[in-house]
Design an enzyme around this catalytic site. Sequence first.
Site, short mmCIF file in Angstrom:
data_model
loop_
_atom_site.label_atom_id
_atom_site.label_comp_id
_atom_site.label_asym_id
_atom_site.label_seq_id
_atom_site.Cartn_x
_atom_site.Cartn_y
_atom_site.Cartn_z
N CYS A 96 56.84 26.86 6.12
CA CYS A 96 56.39 28.24 5.92
C CYS A 96 57.38 28.99 5.02
O CYS A 96 57.51 28.67 3.85
CB CYS A 96 56.18 28.91 7.28
SG CYS A 96 55.21 30.41 7.17
N HIS A 217 52.87 25.05 10.70
CA HIS A 217 54.07 24.98 11.56
C HIS A 217 54.04 23.78 12.49
O HIS A 217 53.52 23.89 13.61
CB HIS A 217 54.17 26.25 12.40
CG HIS A 217 54.61 27.45 11.64
ND1 HIS A 217 55.93 27.77 11.44
CD2 HIS A 217 53.89 28.41 11.00
CE1 HIS A 217 56.03 28.88 10.72
NE2 HIS A 217 54.80 29.29 10.44
N GLU A 219 56.39 22.64 14.25
CA GLU A 219 57.20 22.88 15.47
C GLU A 219 56.39 23.64 16.51
O GLU A 219 56.78 23.68 17.68
CB GLU A 219 58.49 23.64 15.10
CG GLU A 219 58.36 25.15 14.91
CD GLU A 219 57.74 25.56 13.58
OE1 GLU A 219 57.25 24.69 12.83
OE2 GLU A 219 57.72 26.78 13.28
#
Lengths: 244, 902
Positions: A96, A217, A219
């Site tokens: 990002c 994302h 994560e």
Amino acid sequence: MSEATTAVLYAPGTNCHEETAAAIEQAGGRPALVLLRDLVDGRARLEDYQAAVVPGGFSYGDHLGAGRIFATTLVARLRDQLVKFLASQKPILGICNGFQVLTEAGILPDRAPGERAMALIENQSARFEDRKVRLLVSSEKCMWTEGLAGQVLEMPVAHAEGRPLLCERGNRAQVVFYYADIEGRPTLEYPANPNGAPGAVAGVTDSTGLVLGLMPHPERASLPAQYSRDGLKLFRNLVRWLGK
Amino acid sequence: MAIHSVYALYKDDAEARSWLSFFRSHGCPALDGLVIERVFWLEGDVSVERLLPLLVNPLYQDASERSQLDPSLGPIVEIAYRPAVTDPETPSILAGARALGENGLEFARLSRRYQFVGLQEAEARRLAARFLYNKIVERVREPGEVVTTLRPTGTPDPVRAILLAGLSDKELVELSHARSWYAPLSQMKAIQAHELAQRRPHTDAEIEILAQSWSDHCFHTTWKSLGLLKRLSAATARINHPLVVSSFKDNAGGLDFYEDWVVTIKGETHNFPSSIAPFGGIATKHGGVIRDTLGFGKGGYPIGGSTIMGTMDPRLPDQEVPAGALHPQLIVTESIRATAYYTNPMGIPMMHPIYRIHPGYAKCFALGHSVGLIPRRYAIKDEPRPGDVALLMGGETGRDGIHGATASSTGMTGETLEKEFAAVQIGHPITERKFTSAIPVLRDAGCVRSITDLGAGGISCAVGEMGAETGVRIDLDVVPLKDRSLTAWEILLSESQERMLVAVPPEKLAETVAILDRYEVLHTVLGHFTDNKRLEAFWQGQKVVDLEMSFLWEACPIDSTVIAEPQRQLASLDIPEPATASEWGEAVRRVLTHYHCADQQAAGSQFDTTVQGRTAVGPFGGKSHRMPTNLYVSAPLRGKTYEAVVAGADYHELALCDNFYTPRLRPDIAWDLKRMVETIADLSEQLGIPFISGKDSSSGTMESGGRRIDVPPTLVVSVLGRVPDVKEIVTKDFRSPGDRIVLVGRANPDLLGGSVYADSYGQRGDRLFDAYDAASIRAQWDTILHLHREGAYLSGSAIAEGGVFLRLFEASFGSGLGARIDLNLPIKGRRDGLLFGEFVGSVLLEVPPGMDSFLDGVSHYVLGEVIEEPRLILTEAGHGVWQDSISSLAAAWSKTFREVVE
């Protein structure tokens, strides 16, 4: 657990560093939170780490352009360390805002600090887009997606500037992730393609396949409570590679 | 010193396109084009060429030394910060230039040039003034203006003594209003008497401090006059709940979580500023309530937030908007933009984005929550000790937000929009984000004795409250200013955002400074805590404030309030019951497209719901990730053997946060307010679920053109709870065809008063659904808890607005499945009421085959079953009544709100 340590670089305004570190840990890796300012002031050195992740957020408030000031600092103040890091064939991941940093710094797509050949510009909707997307993994050579070619991964996106703009002069961007529709095919349809990305491009790698930048994302799709754990596959590949 | 300029144009400007379409659909169809040119102003001996890579990216921006706009194409309005005010980006540009080795750059500014193609100059300026800048801190830069320096310039007014002796009651009230103190006569007289007793006139700074400290916003005079302030906290004290760690004392309430952590909650309204300047008002609503988390105990960390907005109907024709109020569509769209602008960079997941309408919200309702996490050992702050350092950190102090506390405590009139514009603060999330990272580090290093945020009343309120038991002495000359023209009282009262006050033990000061420098947080030693129980402030060599704490905090007179039960004239409902399939289709669409039931993801998808990586269930879920869940589940403790969660819990492990918004006090309003508070306080006590935090605003009245518009008496109760395992959470989306759809609890289809269905006919009705009493609520909850533990249902949801029908639709939409419902039930009354009645307290459960036995002895109705096909099918005794596909219903459902905000 691998002995190699992955630097999770953060600066004022970065806001995804803790969960990124948690995801690396979840994959069996060893993360270290490294403040950009500590690198600049000499309290930390990039060479002490075997891989680096630039996580998401709004570094320096996105002032002057998303990722601009972080990238300027990398290129102008840490150029030698950065060049050495790249030359040592160490992996780098930009997520990002981190992807924006890597393109602003010229690290993606051409591994050329200070020479920008790609940008991530404002979403077609001119809005922040918080969505759950599907990503088709291409067969391009990329350490981070080894063994995942053809799979469709699910993870969130959350950004306002994620539409890739590739410079025409011969850059070496290789597409690793495409925004995909429900059937798993690359799509230009909003909101499955949340930012109007031409060619449905969601993530790219460099010529070595070691540097990856993506808007979604991973994560946020790695930990047990999250709705998907597809993102963990990227971090597992990192840990496997570092363990070799 | 030389001043250089760089003009930059985006090759593909999505922001300009977005404004163009916004203006064109908001009363400006003649606008043919909009171009935005950014200008960088650079002062110093620098190489512009070497700075260019910092300022522009040639891949998507074109830079030049002169403007690239052709003036003949349309009027250009250039907007810049006022000369006295620092741009928020200035420090970033200076830091970036230093990184590039361009140390000769001394100052930098930005401006933006908007070219309006197809408009006249006057119209362009009107649009700019209304939408594009805040005139308190920004201005239009006139063409040809000569600039000699970019540095902030300006001269403050001197401190003045204000003599009240000899003023009549009438003169006191006039003075109070003219100076925007809005203090009632009783308070003015108390200050007048104090002047006599201390034998010197007060300074303007002192009276300003008194007026704001005693305002309703800060001192809750309205609630005190009704004896309500302690009502909820007394109920909480009597419940004596073992999980309550902190209630009503601190900046938020705290509930025991797992593993020695505490979760906190706070809700804060920002109704007044949001009504007159929605963007600034909403941004700082979030900034402020987040700081309540940061200022809880010795410093909490925010893990979630909400935005809840009440406005008039955004579809209102222009001429029906009360004079002096902004158009509700503008308030809604600006509030969405502001929530995204503030909460996304803060990196705090959005838990509940909710938008509601009512004709009374001329002065809008703007509520935000912040939920936080803190180690248990830091959940209770210490009192500052004499000698502790009063440390100010965060943003610089400016002209923004002056008189916010007093202005928000008064009603709103047609003139308020003009007169109190200064009361609106400007938010810069990056500044708050920096200390959000630093505070847990300070706390864990033992640098924090006490911490609080600067909100209403600014420095004066924060130091006055923190030093109330000791005394505090501060030096206003050291306060970092973004506006050089601020005088002493303005520095004291400024509500500039993103500032915190910390009481630091003196031996920890050096460590504190090192931590803050590392995180790039601006900080200043403002003064120190004393033992003389006085608030003292110095400025330019003068003592400008010297007030005894006892007068400041104990002498405020509370006016008494007359209470009278209102006479209500309620009409019974007159709604024809649907008979044919097309009438049923019409009824269904009324509910689905009602603003309160409709898809609000056009707003919600602009807020980050997954940042921090803790989200287990976000506000939108189901297979499509578009089904409203009415729930947020977080798993905030990482790396534990189990994943503890916030929300969706056993009612024995819940706590509540209340927010009231009521009209300005009159006898009938006072009666309503009193009843509301007493009712929920009693209910809380009977249920054993404590309120741990709350806030009230009693200024929900607007006077416009001789008309008084009262907000509907508004109460928001948010629920925070814990669950040991996220896997225990059940959401509302259907799981499996063939499962039975069961309504557990009471149903009375004839009681449609106050429902969305009635509202869709413009009616209110006179009979609400019977309130459950506490004993039956507990019995109902025990039943559900038992069913949940036994795994007797796979999906479930509580009945609320839109009744059973909305839940059936959402559960189908979220799952890709459908439902067949038979109206032939042993329930008397209207058939439409069965679907649309809001049986608050009852729940809809999906019970798989073989689990029926768990329903023995439970009051329930089997409504139908989940089906494979994504359709809703209504039958009565097996005969088809109505049916439609989920996709067709979803198309209608998702249209209402999108049309308002796009």
